[in-house]
Design an enzyme around this catalytic site. Structure first.
Site: not given
Length: 416
Positions: A156, A186, A258-260, A315-317
């Site tokens: 982000h 992220d 800003g710490n991210s 798995l697609g669930v």
């Protein structure tokens, strides 16, 4: 002329009698206070009555000084600057040079004025009026993790950026290019081309314990590199709704905008996590910050560098937590497992025969207790591997097998 009364006769003598009376009173007081002045000893006071006999107190016999034991006191260990109680300067000096400031910018189309939608005004400007643009800037932090110039930060922080600038603590600045990003964790990897780069050491984040000292290094509010201190408040935090895959380290070290992307380090200066998010009602630090563990960041880094993407099992669930009421309706005594709410057409689960409404009890023999943990466990499975499943359908237990697929990127993945 009548003769004076006796009281009138004494009045002329009062000035002479008053000093005499005062002297007599002083003499009486002195004689009572100091009996020896009167030529006699003061009478000895009568002794108080003897107390009634009672049980004597048990008094411990006194010991010689050489036999008297010293009290057992709990002595704290000697303070050591290298271990943190006095100063963390060495830990900061070891890690801070590898923490960088990141400035990203992107050009966006500025919305046109509402009047421009009116044909009357558009006739003066025409339909081919150029769109206005404006520059959006954001700031964050990053960590240099290799001498080749790889920098870990948050997705982000640099998502959608047209230009990314990296500033080192020693004053050097350079443009960075994006190696890869992983929105679901992220995390993002950048690369810069500079010589003699400072590199941070990565700790084994599985060894982090609640109560350990933690230091957050970053660029809060763009004021410049800043260090804050706290402790590890919790580990393995999930169900926060921040990322698809959550396994956060929680700390009360102050983390602000800003710490991210900055480093969460130990008292020895090794990185234990990437600062990512805060829980706040005001927008500032309130003592609840979250960092992505260093081990997870290392795995994401290796995947992005070697493959350009993160390869996860799928798995697609779409699964839903199972509560007590739902468990009873499916004939289960305890709320164990998850309900299959939806199946992606053509996905691995669909090909294996799973249906909406099935209750998935176990995967590869491991019982399912939490849907998010199960999602993370499946993501760690290499695509192509076959896993046995245990499901409940219509009150009956079924054994199925599913071939794990590769999780598509978020922008191309079918809706789940």
């Amino acid at each position: 002329m009548p003769s004076p009364t006796p009281r009138h006769r004494l009045r002329p003598l009062l000035p002479y009698l008053l000093p005499v009376l005062i002297g007599v009173l002083l003499a009486v007081v002195l004689l009572n206070a100091f009996p020896r002045l009167a030529g006699r000893d003061a009478a000895a006071p009568e002794p108080p009555p003897a107390p009634a006999p009672s049980t004597p107190l048990a008094v411990e016999a006194p010991l010689d000084e050489a036999e008297r034991p010293a009290p057992e006191l709990r002595q704290a260990p000697p303070l050591s600057r290298e271990q943190g109680p006095v100063s963390y300067a060495e830990a900061v000096e070891r890690a801070a040079p590898a923490v960088v400031n990141i400035y990203s910018s992107r050009v966006v189309e500025r919305e046109q004025h509402p009047l421009m939608s009116d044909p009357f005004f558009r006739q003066f400007f025409g339909d081919d009026m150029p769109a206005r643009q404006r520059m959006l800037s954001s700031l964050g932090s990053g960590v240099i993790v290799s001498e080749e110039g790889y920098v870990l930060t948050n997705h982000h922080v640099i998502g959608g950026a047209d230009q990314i600038q990296v500033a080192l603590r020693d004053g050097r600045e350079t443009l960075a290019r994006v190696v890869g990003t992983d929105p679901e964790s992220d995390l993002a990897v950048l690369r810069i081309d500079l010589d003699a780069l400072p590199v941070i050491e990565l700790a084994d984040s599985t060894q982090v314990a609640i109560g350990d000292v933690a230091l957050a290094i970053g660029n809060p509010f763009g004021v410049g590199q800043t260090v804050t201190m706290g402790i590890i408040s919790a580990t393995g935090r999930s169900h926060l709704g921040l990322n698809a895959y959550e396994d956060f380290i929680q700390t009360d070290a102050a983390i602000n905008p800003g710490n991210s992307g900055g480093a969460l380090i130990s008292a020895e200066g090794a990185m234990v996590g990437i600062n990512t998010a805060i829980f706040s009602r005001s927008g500032g630090s309130q003592g609840i910050g979250f960092a992505i563990p260093a081990n997870l960041a290392r795995n994401i880094l290796e995947e992005l560098v070697t493959h350009g993407r993160v390869i996860r099992g799928w798995l697609g669930v779409e699964a839903q937590e199972l509560n007590a009421a739902l468990a009873n309706s499916f004939g289960l005594q305890v709320p164990r497992g998850v309900i299959i709410a939806d199946v992606v057409p053509g996905g691995p689960a669909d090909q294996a025969g799973l249906r909406p409404g099935d209750v998935l009890l176990s995967i590869d023999g491991r019982p399912i207790l939490d849907a998010r943990e199960t999602m993370s466990d499946i993501a760690a499975v290499e695509p192509g591997q076959t896993l046995p499943l245990t499901v409940v359908r219509g009150g009956e237990r079924l054994a199925l097998s599913v071939e794990v697929g590769e999780r598509p990127p978020p922008e191309t993945r079918p809706s789940e």
